[in-house]
Design a protein around this motif. Sequence first.
Motif, PDB file in Angstrom:
ATOM      1  N   PHE A  97     -14.445 -14.209   5.518  1.00 37.69           N
ATOM      2  CA  PHE A  97     -13.355 -14.910   6.176  1.00 37.69           C
ATOM      3  C   PHE A  97     -12.584 -15.670   5.095  1.00 37.69           C
ATOM      4  N   ALA A  98     -11.381 -15.221   4.759  1.00 35.76           N
ATOM      5  CA  ALA A  98     -10.544 -15.893   3.760  1.00 35.76           C
ATOM      6  C   ALA A  98      -9.633 -16.866   4.496  1.00 35.76           C
ATOM      7  N   LEU A  99      -9.855 -18.171   4.335  1.00 37.78           N
ATOM      8  CA  LEU A  99      -9.192 -19.186   5.145  1.00 37.78           C
ATOM      9  C   LEU A  99      -8.525 -20.263   4.302  1.00 37.78           C
ATOM     10  N   THR A 100      -8.006 -19.901   3.143  1.00 39.84           N
ATOM     11  CA  THR A 100      -7.347 -20.895   2.298  1.00 39.84           C
ATOM     12  C   THR A 100      -5.880 -21.040   2.684  1.00 39.84           C
ATOM     13  N   ARG A 101      -5.246 -22.051   2.120  1.00 47.97           N
ATOM     14  CA  ARG A 101      -3.817 -22.277   2.345  1.00 47.97           C
ATOM     15  C   ARG A 101      -2.962 -21.216   1.645  1.00 47.97           C
ATOM     16  N   ASN A 102      -3.505 -20.624   0.580  1.00 49.31           N
ATOM     17  CA  ASN A 102      -2.753 -19.695  -0.263  1.00 49.31           C
ATOM     18  C   ASN A 102      -2.899 -18.264   0.264  1.00 49.31           C
ATOM     19  N   ASP A 103      -1.814 -17.692   0.751  1.00 45.76           N
ATOM     20  CA  ASP A 103      -1.868 -16.338   1.320  1.00 45.76           C
ATOM     21  C   ASP A 103      -2.250 -15.301   0.275  1.00 45.76           C
TER      22      ASP A 103
END
Length: 598
Positions: free
Chosen positions: A469-475
């Motif tokens: 699950f990639a959930l960072t602010r940086n797309d």
Amino acid sequence: MEEETLLIGLGSILVLGITARWLAWRLHLPSILLLLLVGFLAGPVTGFLHPDELLGELLFPVVSLAVAVILFEGGMSLKIKSLREDGFTIARLVTIGALITWGLGTLAARYLLNFEWGMATLLGAILIVTGPTVVIPLLLYIRPVGRIGSIAKWEGIVNDPIGAIIAVLVYEALIIGAEKASAWFVVLGLTKAFLFGGLLGAAGAVLIVILMKRHWLPDLLQEPVVLMTAIGVFIGANVVQAESGLLAVTVMGIVLANQSQVSVKHIIEFKERLRVLLISGLFVLLAARLQFAHMKLLGWGSVAFLVFLVLINRPAMVFLSTIGSRLNWREKIFLSWMAPRGIVAAAVASLFALELADRGYARADELMAQVFFVIVATVILYGVTAAPLARRLRLAQAMPQGVLFVSAHDWVREIAKAIRNENIQVVLVDTNQSNVLAAMREGLDAYHENIVSLQAIDNVPLHGVGRLFALTRNDEANALAALRFTELFGRSEVYQITPHTDFDGSPTTDSPKHLRGRLLFHRAATYENIGRRFAHGARVKTIQLTEDFDYQAFLNTYGEHAMPLAIITMDRKLLPFTAVTPPTPQPGQKVLALIDPV
């Protein structure tokens, strides 16, 4: 050799090596198999590559330097903290275990291959190594549970210099002659190798730490200076004791990776990419040296020798050297089935075969053929069977349900805790140290790593983890993380939150859709939208569905105040909601949802 021919030959080694690696990735095959196949086709089959003519006397110095860099990088992947619990077991595997492997391998070579005692002893020493260039990718694929993966990695890396040193000492004794060599010769050689190799390796690491801590190195030169120092340590140790340089660079890598004075992550990433390049070229180069005449030297004795190594030698070594350890019988069986050989065995065998042939040893070429046969056969055997065996022994899961979270900020931690409360493994990775510390205080497994680096996979335990699950602010970071783990988890199990451009059309990311993960939760589930809902009091809740309160009743009750996140099935499987193909919840299952305050 003409300059144009030399240029084509050198360039072709890299082109063929990297192409083989890419094909192995696309076909989901062990890369070493494709590298050996390509090298064999380019060498003896087509006659396109002639390594001995191409490099001449530089061939084996080049190979030795490349192997040294590979082992230095391998040493930087080892963590001393894993020795606190398993140091006793690892120490016995690389000492008592190495001697058992050597002794039994020597006997098998003598009586199954009919080698004379000197050559048999040399072959037994060469096959001590267990190939970290093969073991580490295999462990990443299997993802075994608990300590056994760390033990196998330590053994694979540390065994390489030990096996190479013993092999060199046996070779020197063979050249000197049995009547002049003695057990004292071997003991003295090993003592010198460990003493000077260890001291020089540690000194090299200390020198780098001092230079970086006092800012005597600009950022631009840090990686080249570290590489230069490793090569200098390798050469210096070899001058004192042949092949002790491999031990020296391994020690240097271990010390450098485990000190806390300066950050070496950028150096580790540089070495990782260099390792890929070197391994690709080396396997092609050495495989191209093989000749059909060498293959004809193999027979049923070679098959019997292989069977002995796999079914008798390796299990005997593991069970005898781990007596009194904390390993259970399942872990011992798995470790007994994890001994593929790799690049160091190939390099050492090729070097000795050439030098022994020059000295008139009739079966020198057969020595190299036997080693390459063992390499190919063990890579195929263990590569195909080790993962099913680990699952049968309950040391790995066929469909691991755990989640690797890329990010550990506040609302990600809430989602992770809700999933963990359902007895599903969660691991969090973040480049923000404060987020990592907050997650650890809340009882979560969290690590301070850059997830897109190659080293992160080695440093972060992934047993029981099967999706991202990639959930960072940086797309872009989310897309890179999804792309990075597609090979490991499969495209269907890498997810990321909706990029801003997909939601509101703003040009904040230009990542192509085929390079992204599956969009999590909902089309409107961007980083800002989820964060805003949490800021207004939304919380993650687990809702039990029944015949009387089914999913439609859930929607009627909460409506737009709920964002479903995942389903927990009755057999403990996690089914994430996605923007395109959401699952259909059934009675008896649980729904994890973000619920707004009403």
